[in-house]
Scaffold this active site. Structure first.
Site, PDB file in Angstrom:
ATOM      1  N   GLY A   1       0.825  -1.207   0.000  1.00  0.00           N
ATOM      2  CA  GLY A   1       0.000   0.000   0.000  1.00  0.00           C
ATOM      3  C   GLY A   1       0.857   1.254   0.000  1.00  0.00           C
ATOM      4  N   PRO A   2       0.233   2.418  -0.159  1.00  0.00           N
ATOM      5  CA  PRO A   2       0.961   3.686  -0.216  1.00  0.00           C
ATOM      6  C   PRO A   2       1.693   3.982   1.092  1.00  0.00           C
ATOM      7  CG  PRO A   2      -1.319   3.940  -0.963  1.00  0.00           C
ATOM      8  CD  PRO A   2      -1.216   2.591  -0.329  1.00  0.00           C
ATOM      9  N   PRO A   3       2.684   4.878   1.054  1.00  0.00           N
ATOM     10  CA  PRO A   3       3.387   5.264   2.283  1.00  0.00           C
ATOM     11  C   PRO A   3       2.448   5.942   3.273  1.00  0.00           C
ATOM     12  CG  PRO A   3       4.592   5.980   0.322  1.00  0.00           C
ATOM     13  CD  PRO A   3       3.258   5.508  -0.149  1.00  0.00           C
TER      14      PRO A   3
ATOM     15  N   THR B   1       0.300   4.618   5.453  1.00  0.00           N
ATOM     16  CA  THR B   1      -1.013   4.029   5.715  1.00  0.00           C
ATOM     17  C   THR B   1      -1.031   3.132   6.949  1.00  0.00           C
ATOM     18  OG1 THR B   1      -0.464   2.329   4.074  1.00  0.00           O
ATOM     19  CG2 THR B   1      -1.846   4.158   3.348  1.00  0.00           C
TER      20      THR B   1
ATOM     21  N   LYS C   1       1.445   0.405   7.736  1.00  0.00           N
ATOM     22  CA  LYS C   1       1.925  -0.971   7.575  1.00  0.00           C
ATOM     23  C   LYS C   1       2.834  -1.386   8.728  1.00  0.00           C
ATOM     24  CE  LYS C   1       3.538  -0.080   3.430  1.00  0.00           C
ATOM     25  NZ  LYS C   1       2.977   1.275   3.196  1.00  0.00           N
ATOM     26  N   THR C   2       3.751  -0.517   9.117  1.00  0.00           N
ATOM     27  CA  THR C   2       4.658  -0.844  10.224  1.00  0.00           C
ATOM     28  C   THR C   2       3.893  -0.948  11.545  1.00  0.00           C
ATOM     29  OG1 THR C   2       6.469   0.294   9.093  1.00  0.00           O
ATOM     30  CG2 THR C   2       6.737  -0.124  11.447  1.00  0.00           C
TER      31      THR C   2
ATOM     32  N   HIS D   1      -4.587  33.937 -12.999  1.00  0.00           N
ATOM     33  CA  HIS D   1      -4.409  32.481 -13.100  1.00  0.00           C
ATOM     34  C   HIS D   1      -5.370  31.755 -12.152  1.00  0.00           C
ATOM     35  CE1 HIS D   1      -1.772  28.893 -13.893  1.00  0.00           C
ATOM     36  NE2 HIS D   1      -2.347  28.513 -12.761  1.00  0.00           N
ATOM     37  N   GLU D   2      -5.412  32.193 -10.897  1.00  0.00           N
ATOM     38  CA  GLU D   2      -6.268  31.522  -9.915  1.00  0.00           C
ATOM     39  C   GLU D   2      -7.747  31.780 -10.197  1.00  0.00           C
ATOM     40  OE1 GLU D   2      -4.938  29.361  -8.153  1.00  0.00           O
ATOM     41  OE2 GLU D   2      -2.875  29.990  -8.543  1.00  0.00           O
TER      42      GLU D   2
END
Length: 502
Positions: free
Chosen positions: A112-114, A116, A118-119, A338-339
């Site tokens: 999965g993405p960083p 999220t 996992k560790t 621009h904005e």
């Protein structure tokens, strides 16, 4: 080397040296070469030995005592937690599953993405199973000296078994983060140190006998599963692949509530709104939002965290801190146009979608448009993607209308537009039909990409020309105020249109 061998060397070396001196040979170069050779041999042996210890006596590179952590402290991952707990039950209910002839799992891969979690899930797994926990990063096994990584893999599994036996526990969990560093796909040609390390890891996993005590479970994490070698992914090695994905709105709300427990939050602040505004945020980013909101409250000398602090924190996590960058009036006018281009297109194709138009420099952006939270969506039609591309192109088209050309401020907008076009091609929503990019020439892809962007640029140009009066009359107001809320911008836009039509 044995004791006898050392005694032989001690006797033979001086005899050879004496003979060479007698023959008139200069021993100085020989001595220098011998000293260098012995030094290199000793250094490689030292680096390859995993028994290098820190002052506390534990082996370097191994996290032996994880923080006390439970699954209840991980938010937004209900499906992944349930799947992982089921897999872990095979480890702790060994006698029960043996009746059905079920083999306990040898390995669990978390992908999965960083950010999220996992560790954190690996640490919670150790607590859930009452196991010894050892962790290491894939980079710790990669050295310039051949055989060092393989030696460290052997020692890691050996220590897991020894510690479980010493602590009288039935199981041990070995966790390797960023396993793609050592588990990448093997290629032909000269054998690399990475390959030897991977081969040793595969050998250790094959040597795990689930009937033995202590039982060893290896867990690993990666955000690049597609890069892993197929030998690692087959059943009997990593038996379960668990996706730890970005949380949905309900999950984000759960994560925010976990991190609010030690923070003074205004009763009128809405965490539901924060969860809605943070679509696509990981658990780590949500924790950062809560932390940054508290910092803004402290910086402002306020006793509680308000909704405005959360809004500022979301902007900071997305784009970075406000900067003191000073720009010329001409540059500010260009940025404002621009904005306004982004905001007008957004309101035209998706009414009530603009939350804020700002000229305050933040991170690398000289200005930005924030959009109101939309319902979490994972499927998009061709029309919806084209609308997103038009919003991204609105800024550069506005510059072309008033200045006759673009600026470097459109770079990120173009990257976003190109990614969206790529999504259309991969999803079969273009004139190419259903295709595999690898089967289409680069010329065909470039031609289709250019045609789509050209068509949408022309549509955006026609749309913004209809709102030219809105540009001209709201420009000075935006430059003066620097920030317009979505409601203020919509009222201003409606008022100008009414005057024009009258």
């Amino acid at each position: 080397m044995s004791k006898l061998g050392k005694e032989v060397l001690i006797g033979v070396i001086p005899a050879i040296a004496a003979f060479l001196l007698y023959m008139g040979v200069n021993l100085l170069p020989v001595l220098l070469v011998a000293i260098v050779g012995v030094s290199l041999f000793y250094f490689s042996r030292t680096r390859g030995n995993m028994s290098v210890s820190s002052p506390s006596g534990r082996k370097a590179g191994m996290n032996r005592t994880p923080a006390y952590f439970t699954f209840d402290e991980i938010g937004g991952q209900d499906r992944a937690k349930a799947e992982l707990q089921e897999a872990l039950d095979f480890l702790i209910r060994y006698e029960e599953i043996q009746k059905f002839g079920i083999r306990p799992l040898k390995g669990i891969l978390l992908t999965g993405p960083p950010g999220t979690g996992k560790t954190l899930m690996a640490k919670a797994a150790a607590h859930y199973t009452n196991s010894v926990f050892l962790s290491a990063s894939g980079s710790e096994f990669v050295e310039m000296y051949v055989g060092v990584g393989a030696s460290r893999i052997r020692d890691l599994f050996k220590e897991a078994r020894n510690r479980a036996t010493k602590e009288n526990k039935q199981s041990a969990i070995v966790f390797i983060d960023e396993i793609d560093v050592i588990g990448g796909k093997r290629e032909g040609g000269q054998q690399r140190e990475y390959d030897q390390t991977l081969n040793q890891l595969l050998t250790e996993m094959d040597g795990i006998h689930t009937a033995e005590t202590p039982r060893i479970l290896i867990m690993a994490a990666t955000n690049r599963k597609e890069m892993l070698d197929s030998a690692l992914l087959r059943p009997g090695r990593f038996d379960r692949h668990i996706e730890v994905d970005l949380p949905d709105k309900k999950g984000r709300l759960h994560v925010l509530r976990i991190h609010m427990k030690n923070k003074p939050i205004d009763a009128e602040a809405s965490l539901e709104r924060v969860a809605a505004e943070t679509f696509g945020f990981s658990g780590a980013q949500l924790e950062s939002v809560m932390n940054e909101a508290a910092i803004y409250a402290l910086r402002g000398g306020q006793p509680i965290i308000t909704q405005s602090h959360f809004s500022q924190a979301i902007d900071k996590v997305m784009m970075g801190e406000k900067t003191d960058r000073e720009s010329t009036m001409e540059e500010r006018r260009r940025v404002a146009l621009h904005e306004l281009g982004h905001a007008i297109v957004a309101e035209a194709v998706k009414p009530h979608s603009v939350s804020m138009v700002s000229l305050s420099p933040r991170g690398q952006a000289l200005g930005y448009v924030r959009h109101n939270p939309q319902q979490d969506k994972y499927l998009y039609t061709k029309k919806e993607i084209e609308q997103q591309i038009m919003i991204a192109l609105g800024g550069s088209v506005a510059e072309e209308i008033f200045y006759g050309g673009r600026s470097t401020g459109s770079r990120n907008d173009f990257e976003q537009a190109l990614n969206l076009v790529g999504t259309m091609i991969d999803s079969g929503l273009t004139g190419l039909g259903i295709v595999d990019r690898r089967m289409v020439t680069k010329e065909e892809l470039m031609k289709e990409n250019a045609e789509i962007l050209q068509q949408l640029t022309e549509r955006t140009h026609v749309l913004l020309q209809k709102y030219r009066d809105v540009f001209e009359q709201s420009l000075d107001i935006l430059i003066r105020e620097e920030v317009l809320t979505g409601d203020e911008f919509r009222i201003l836009m409606a008022t100008i249109q009414e005057k024009t039509s009258a």
